[in-house]
Design a protein around this motif. Sequence first.
Motif, PDB file in Angstrom:
ATOM      1  N   HIS A 162       0.841  -1.197   0.000  1.00  0.00           N
ATOM      2  CA  HIS A 162       0.000   0.000   0.000  1.00  0.00           C
ATOM      3  C   HIS A 162       0.874   1.244   0.000  1.00  0.00           C
ATOM      4  CE1 HIS A 162      -2.339   3.355   1.598  1.00  0.00           C
ATOM      5  NE2 HIS A 162      -3.356   2.774   0.969  1.00  0.00           N
ATOM      6  N   ARG A 163       0.636   2.107  -0.972  1.00  0.00           N
ATOM      7  CA  ARG A 163       1.295   3.407  -1.007  1.00  0.00           C
ATOM      8  C   ARG A 163       0.439   4.355  -1.835  1.00  0.00           C
ATOM      9  NH1 ARG A 163       7.078   4.774  -3.913  1.00  0.00           N
ATOM     10  NH2 ARG A 163       5.752   4.601  -5.771  1.00  0.00           N
ATOM     11  N   ARG A 164       0.279   5.563  -1.356  1.00  0.00           N
ATOM     12  CA  ARG A 164      -0.342   6.619  -2.136  1.00  0.00           C
ATOM     13  C   ARG A 164       0.758   7.500  -2.729  1.00  0.00           C
ATOM     14  NH1 ARG A 164      -4.965   8.764   2.142  1.00  0.00           N
ATOM     15  NH2 ARG A 164      -6.435   7.008   1.919  1.00  0.00           N
ATOM     16  N   GLY A 165       0.590   7.910  -3.970  1.00  0.00           N
ATOM     17  CA  GLY A 165       1.571   8.785  -4.593  1.00  0.00           C
ATOM     18  C   GLY A 165       2.884   8.082  -4.859  1.00  0.00           C
ATOM     19  N   ASP A 166       3.961   8.861  -4.882  1.00  0.00           N
ATOM     20  CA  ASP A 166       5.292   8.304  -5.099  1.00  0.00           C
ATOM     21  C   ASP A 166       6.224   8.830  -4.016  1.00  0.00           C
ATOM     22  OD1 ASP A 166       5.926  10.948  -5.825  1.00  0.00           O
ATOM     23  OD2 ASP A 166       5.752  10.538  -7.968  1.00  0.00           O
ATOM     24  N   ALA A 167       7.517   8.588  -4.182  1.00  0.00           N
ATOM     25  CA  ALA A 167       8.473   8.973  -3.140  1.00  0.00           C
ATOM     26  C   ALA A 167       8.458  10.467  -2.856  1.00  0.00           C
ATOM     27  CB  ALA A 167       9.879   8.526  -3.549  1.00  0.00           C
ATOM     28  N   ARG A 168       8.132  11.278  -3.854  1.00  0.00           N
ATOM     29  CA  ARG A 168       8.141  12.730  -3.667  1.00  0.00           C
ATOM     30  C   ARG A 168       6.840  13.263  -3.080  1.00  0.00           C
ATOM     31  NH1 ARG A 168      10.180  11.730  -8.532  1.00  0.00           N
ATOM     32  NH2 ARG A 168       8.259  12.346  -9.577  1.00  0.00           N
ATOM     33  N   THR A 169       5.728  12.560  -3.289  1.00  0.00           N
ATOM     34  CA  THR A 169       4.421  13.100  -2.890  1.00  0.00           C
ATOM     35  C   THR A 169       3.753  12.370  -1.733  1.00  0.00           C
ATOM     36  OG1 THR A 169       3.230  11.717  -4.502  1.00  0.00           O
ATOM     37  CG2 THR A 169       4.032  13.871  -5.265  1.00  0.00           C
ATOM     38  N   MET A 170       4.231  11.186  -1.382  1.00  0.00           N
ATOM     39  CA  MET A 170       3.454  10.347  -0.460  1.00  0.00           C
ATOM     40  C   MET A 170       3.282  10.964   0.928  1.00  0.00           C
ATOM     41  SD  MET A 170       6.057   7.155   0.083  1.00  0.00           S
ATOM     42  CE  MET A 170       7.748   7.355   0.627  1.00  0.00           C
ATOM     43  N   ASP A 171       4.258  11.714   1.413  1.00  0.00           N
ATOM     44  CA  ASP A 171       4.111  12.291   2.751  1.00  0.00           C
ATOM     45  C   ASP A 171       2.938  13.263   2.826  1.00  0.00           C
ATOM     46  OD1 ASP A 171       6.094  10.865   3.951  1.00  0.00           O
ATOM     47  OD2 ASP A 171       7.541  12.506   4.082  1.00  0.00           O
ATOM     48  N   SER A 172       2.607  13.889   1.715  1.00  0.00           N
ATOM     49  CA  SER A 172       1.501  14.854   1.697  1.00  0.00           C
ATOM     50  C   SER A 172       0.142  14.182   1.586  1.00  0.00           C
ATOM     51  CB  SER A 172       1.675  15.829   0.529  1.00  0.00           C
ATOM     52  OG  SER A 172       1.541  15.157  -0.723  1.00  0.00           O
ATOM     53  N   LEU A 173       0.135  12.865   1.413  1.00  0.00           N
ATOM     54  CA  LEU A 173      -1.118  12.131   1.192  1.00  0.00           C
ATOM     55  C   LEU A 173      -1.515  11.269   2.385  1.00  0.00           C
ATOM     56  CD1 LEU A 173      -0.395  11.034  -2.501  1.00  0.00           C
ATOM     57  CD2 LEU A 173      -1.808  12.956  -1.728  1.00  0.00           C
ATOM     58  N   ALA A 174      -0.907  11.529   3.538  1.00  0.00           N
ATOM     59  CA  ALA A 174      -1.164  10.718   4.728  1.00  0.00           C
ATOM     60  C   ALA A 174      -2.366  11.241   5.508  1.00  0.00           C
ATOM     61  CB  ALA A 174       0.075  10.681   5.610  1.00  0.00           C
ATOM     62  N   GLU A 175      -3.513  11.236   4.885  1.00  0.00           N
ATOM     63  CA  GLU A 175      -4.752  11.674   5.536  1.00  0.00           C
ATOM     64  C   GLU A 175      -5.780  10.552   5.473  1.00  0.00           C
ATOM     65  OE1 GLU A 175      -6.207  15.366   4.090  1.00  0.00           O
ATOM     66  OE2 GLU A 175      -4.306  16.431   4.369  1.00  0.00           O
ATOM     67  N   TYR A 176      -6.222  10.107   6.648  1.00  0.00           N
ATOM     68  CA  TYR A 176      -7.145   8.988   6.743  1.00  0.00           C
ATOM     69  C   TYR A 176      -8.177   9.272   7.838  1.00  0.00           C
ATOM     70  CZ  TYR A 176      -3.227   6.540   4.453  1.00  0.00           C
ATOM     71  OH  TYR A 176      -2.214   6.177   3.612  1.00  0.00           O
ATOM     72  N   GLN A 177      -9.373   8.763   7.657  1.00  0.00           N
ATOM     73  CA  GLN A 177     -10.357   8.743   8.733  1.00  0.00           C
ATOM     74  C   GLN A 177     -10.130   7.523   9.618  1.00  0.00           C
ATOM     75  OE1 GLN A 177     -12.640  11.200   9.386  1.00  0.00           O
ATOM     76  NE2 GLN A 177     -11.517  12.286   7.758  1.00  0.00           N
ATOM     77  N   ASP A 178      -9.859   6.382   8.976  1.00  0.00           N
ATOM     78  CA  ASP A 178      -9.563   5.132   9.675  1.00  0.00           C
ATOM     79  C   ASP A 178      -8.497   4.433   8.852  1.00  0.00           C
ATOM     80  OD1 ASP A 178      -9.506   2.414  10.535  1.00  0.00           O
ATOM     81  OD2 ASP A 178     -11.489   2.655  11.428  1.00  0.00           O
ATOM     82  N   VAL A 179      -7.235   4.545   9.259  1.00  0.00           N
ATOM     83  CA  VAL A 179      -6.137   4.119   8.398  1.00  0.00           C
ATOM     84  C   VAL A 179      -6.196   2.633   8.069  1.00  0.00           C
ATOM     85  CG1 VAL A 179      -4.521   3.768  10.322  1.00  0.00           C
ATOM     86  CG2 VAL A 179      -3.653   4.267   8.018  1.00  0.00           C
ATOM     87  N   ALA A 180      -6.522   1.780   9.044  1.00  0.00           N
ATOM     88  CA  ALA A 180      -6.543   0.342   8.771  1.00  0.00           C
ATOM     89  C   ALA A 180      -7.638  -0.008   7.773  1.00  0.00           C
ATOM     90  CB  ALA A 180      -6.732  -0.444  10.065  1.00  0.00           C
TER      91      ALA A 180
END
Length: 306
Positions: A162-180
């Motif tokens: 599981h990964r959103r985005g790529d190495a450059r963008t993924m940190d900005s996509l860490a938004e979840y209501q319920d991560v699991a």
Amino acid sequence: MDSLAAAPGTGPATSPLPVLRKPRPAAKFADLPTGRTLVMGILNVTPDSFSDGGKHATADTAIAAGLRMFYAGADIIDVGGESTRPGAEDVTPEEEQRRVIPVIEALVKAGALVSIDTTHASTAAAALKAGAAIINDVSGLTIEPEMAELVAASKVPYVLTHRRGDARTMDSLAEYQDVAVEVVAELAGVRDKLYAAGVGKEQIIVDPGLGFAKNDAQNWELLQHLDQLDSLGHKVLVAASRKRFLGTLLTVAGKSAAPEERDDATAAITAISAFRGAWAVRVHDVGPSLDAVKVAARMAAAPTTT
């Protein structure tokens, strides 16, 4: 004979003679140990990986490091030629293959079971040709269509991360209501694309992608709810080794622990993951995690007394 002797009548050899070694039979996925969680050793053939970038940047040093892990008991050696740390620059498939193919060939010849850590279908194909037996793909939601086709055609095991985005963008996509819940749902969505391409259920291994588009709290929450991944019906790989959230946990005097100072915490996560039934863990330091999975297996097998 393992070495050449001097020809009769010529006297003793005056220089070291080559050792003739036969390649070991190729290791097979089906022959992996059962009854305990497996240990996958991380071998980064890169100059810029977050933990050990540059240590194994040449084929010779990488092969030596891979053999040390193999002889230390690693069940699988995961060879990668492109850093996937946040902010890492892309590497062309051609450069990636230049780095990893000689290493894969040498480790396979030695008898190791090798996986290729790549997001590129062309590199995965070249690695399989060189003897790799598993594809470990961290591309997540951006999987290449060609990768799905390759996995279907080759019928090799495939790690779906599981990964959103790529190495450059993924940190900005860490938004979840319920991560699991969301990680499981998004993995299921990519899994269904693999099914549509002809990939078999038995080929797929799922990885929750700790550190990929997740912050520290979200990583811990995922670890607390590993059992939710079981609903997908696939083997589970946990890859927490030396990641940032462990450095944060081990902060001393305001300074996050360096990557190489996170191995004890990694081994603790290995033990917990193994006790909870993970199929494998992916780690930098093989020995402690191998001990941890053996302890977890023994605990799980211990009889209950009344």
